[in-house]
Design a protein around this motif. Sequence first.
Motif, PDB file in Angstrom:
ATOM      1  N   UNK A 279       0.821  -1.213   0.000  1.00  0.00           N
ATOM      2  CA  UNK A 279       0.000   0.000   0.000  1.00  0.00           C
ATOM      3  C   UNK A 279       0.855   1.264   0.000  1.00  0.00           C
ATOM      4  N   UNK A 280       2.024   1.197   0.607  1.00  0.00           N
ATOM      5  CA  UNK A 280       2.931   2.350   0.643  1.00  0.00           C
ATOM      6  C   UNK A 280       3.762   2.484  -0.630  1.00  0.00           C
ATOM      7  N   UNK A 281       3.698   1.475  -1.500  1.00  0.00           N
ATOM      8  CA  UNK A 281       4.490   1.534  -2.722  1.00  0.00           C
ATOM      9  C   UNK A 281       5.928   1.143  -2.530  1.00  0.00           C
ATOM     10  N   UNK A 416       6.973  11.701   3.392  1.00  0.00           N
ATOM     11  CA  UNK A 416       6.980  12.443   2.138  1.00  0.00           C
ATOM     12  C   UNK A 416       5.665  13.198   1.935  1.00  0.00           C
ATOM     13  N   UNK A 417       4.568  12.625   2.436  1.00  0.00           N
ATOM     14  CA  UNK A 417       3.257  13.251   2.264  1.00  0.00           C
ATOM     15  C   UNK A 417       2.928  14.306   3.300  1.00  0.00           C
ATOM     16  N   UNK A 418       3.693  14.344   4.409  1.00  0.00           N
ATOM     17  CA  UNK A 418       3.391  15.316   5.469  1.00  0.00           C
ATOM     18  C   UNK A 418       4.654  16.049   5.920  1.00  0.00           C
ATOM     19  N   UNK A 419       5.630  16.172   5.031  1.00  0.00           N
ATOM     20  CA  UNK A 419       6.897  16.769   5.451  1.00  0.00           C
ATOM     21  C   UNK A 419       6.743  18.235   5.849  1.00  0.00           C
ATOM     22  N   UNK A 420       5.733  18.933   5.301  1.00  0.00           N
ATOM     23  CA  UNK A 420       5.559  20.329   5.708  1.00  0.00           C
ATOM     24  C   UNK A 420       5.049  20.432   7.147  1.00  0.00           C
ATOM     25  N   UNK A 421       4.747  19.294   7.779  1.00  0.00           N
ATOM     26  CA  UNK A 421       4.445  19.310   9.211  1.00  0.00           C
ATOM     27  C   UNK A 421       5.698  19.503  10.047  1.00  0.00           C
ATOM     28  N   UNK A 490      -5.191   6.261   0.821  1.00  0.00           N
ATOM     29  CA  UNK A 490      -4.287   6.808  -0.185  1.00  0.00           C
ATOM     30  C   UNK A 490      -3.199   7.676   0.409  1.00  0.00           C
ATOM     31  N   UNK A 491      -2.327   8.221  -0.422  1.00  0.00           N
ATOM     32  CA  UNK A 491      -1.142   8.934   0.067  1.00  0.00           C
ATOM     33  C   UNK A 491      -1.430  10.205   0.845  1.00  0.00           C
ATOM     34  N   UNK A 492      -2.607  10.810   0.661  1.00  0.00           N
ATOM     35  CA  UNK A 492      -2.917  12.053   1.363  1.00  0.00           C
ATOM     36  C   UNK A 492      -3.644  11.835   2.684  1.00  0.00           C
ATOM     37  N   UNK A 497      -7.288  13.017   5.503  1.00  0.00           N
ATOM     38  CA  UNK A 497      -8.250  12.204   6.257  1.00  0.00           C
ATOM     39  C   UNK A 497      -8.004  12.331   7.751  1.00  0.00           C
ATOM     40  N   UNK A 498      -6.752  12.488   8.148  1.00  0.00           N
ATOM     41  CA  UNK A 498      -6.431  12.631   9.572  1.00  0.00           C
ATOM     42  C   UNK A 498      -7.108  13.863  10.165  1.00  0.00           C
TER      43      UNK A 498
END
Length: 562
Positions: A279-281, A416-421, A490-492, A497-498
Amino acid sequence: MNPRSPPARPHIGFHLSSFSTNTEWAEDDAWDSTSDSESPRHSTLTTSWNRPPASSSITAPKKVPRASSNSSSSTLAFSYTHVHAPSSYPPKNEDPTSAEAPKNGWTIVRTSHNRQGSESRQDSKTDGKNSQSDTYGNHSADADVEGDMILGDLEPEMGTTDGSASGGAPAPHSKAKHNLGSVRNDIDDIVTDPLNGIKNRRPRDPSPAPPHLKDANSKSGSDSREKSEKLMRERSIKTNRRHKFVECLSSQDVNIGELRKLAWAGIPRDLRPMAWQLLLGYLPLPTPLRSTTLTRKRGEYQSMVELAFARGREGLDQQIWHQIEIDVPRTRPGVRLWMHEATQRSLERILYVWAIRHPASGYVQGINDLVTPFFQVFLSAYIDSEPEDFDPHLLPTNALSAVEADSFWCLSRLLDGIQDNYIFAQPGIQRSVRRMAELVARIDAPLFAHLESQNVEFMQFAFRWMNCLLMREISVQNTIRMWDTYLAEGPDAFSQFHLYVCSAFLVRWSEKLRKMDFQGIIMFLQSLPTQDWGDHEIEMLLSEAFVLNSIWQNAQSHFNGK
């Protein structure tokens, strides 16, 4: 020095015999790294990592100051004091060769403010593999130390077998170490291809069926019959879902869409390691590519570790390494898996390599928590026992290296999907918290109005929910179940969704919160009654978040107040 390992230093952990399986741990009271601003003198270990030999003449470290009884909620609720110095510092008026003398290592004590002294418990290893000795004594603490609970001892220095600096005879009253788990016989095949572990997994013993009914006409007999039929239906559903999972994962080219549909409602425990990697690729969908891909990615990670630690401690980024040193021993306090030295060294390598590869953010407190679900799930593929009770030192080197490398790459995919956190000023978290406040104002106006009237800002509690993905509020097992759905979304999902999960999580407590003042609200949200949550509560939360997501995801104008 082996370039593959971080700089040598004493292991910080708690001995297993100090905890029972029913121990409850107020995690946020003990460690809240999001509010820490520690310097070395305030860290849990007051001495240098590279301790001098026993013959050296040095000054004993100072005790950690006790926390004030009126300290704020952002500080530790109690302090940790090093009661006994290493064996090179014999206690006053005691014979250092006596069996009653403290062992080599620091004893960590939870201190309180309502009584003086306590009885202490010393645990020491008799060998480095399968045994440990428990020595109970009544050594009193230093005069100004208040202790009411021994939390654990630091392990003895490397190279000793009995916990003493001189390598003398083992302490008396030794006993065999508890069996910490069993390693699978086909472990080498699983390292090569996770699908082998699914095909060869031994079936678990089924739970006992309800007793046969003696009186079908009685009321109690009718209830038992209904329960029996319900249990049989649940087993049938689970068996059917598992069959679909196995069929999907066993195909020559996995249908990722079908896997996402199946995973949303939860993944069977023994199928989860492979499903998560797909699922993570990280794991290729075509079966023929998996073995070569895993070999290459694990080799790349090992090369990065060797390069990062090639020059020892002097070659490290000291600011990053210092913070990792502080946070790693605090990861999942009270959970046995994360007390072991092998686990902590793996975590250090994962965090440091990730940090130097991402200079825009570096290491940020909270990322250490995000490794734990991956490590536990991937570890479970190689053992036939509960990962949280397992000592990774029992694994063959190639299997432990695979768990570590796979955890690193999957953590990288997630971040990679939340690095701006985690970059400067953490704009991703700022944005998510702002949107959460706007969403709650729409879905629960009375709660939002009450929070405003009490001057409660969402940033005061929701920052940690976004930064640690609710991992400080729920158990790792709850987190793992929740991530099944996140990965299926999915990746986002870990950002989008969180947001809806956190909003549903807050609204769940609406009735209670609306009866509280500012202090009560903050204290309640920092110590939520979620310790006993299971899959049912998590699935209800995810369902509520799904409804909110369906309604509000494409209604951006509502967030802007239009």
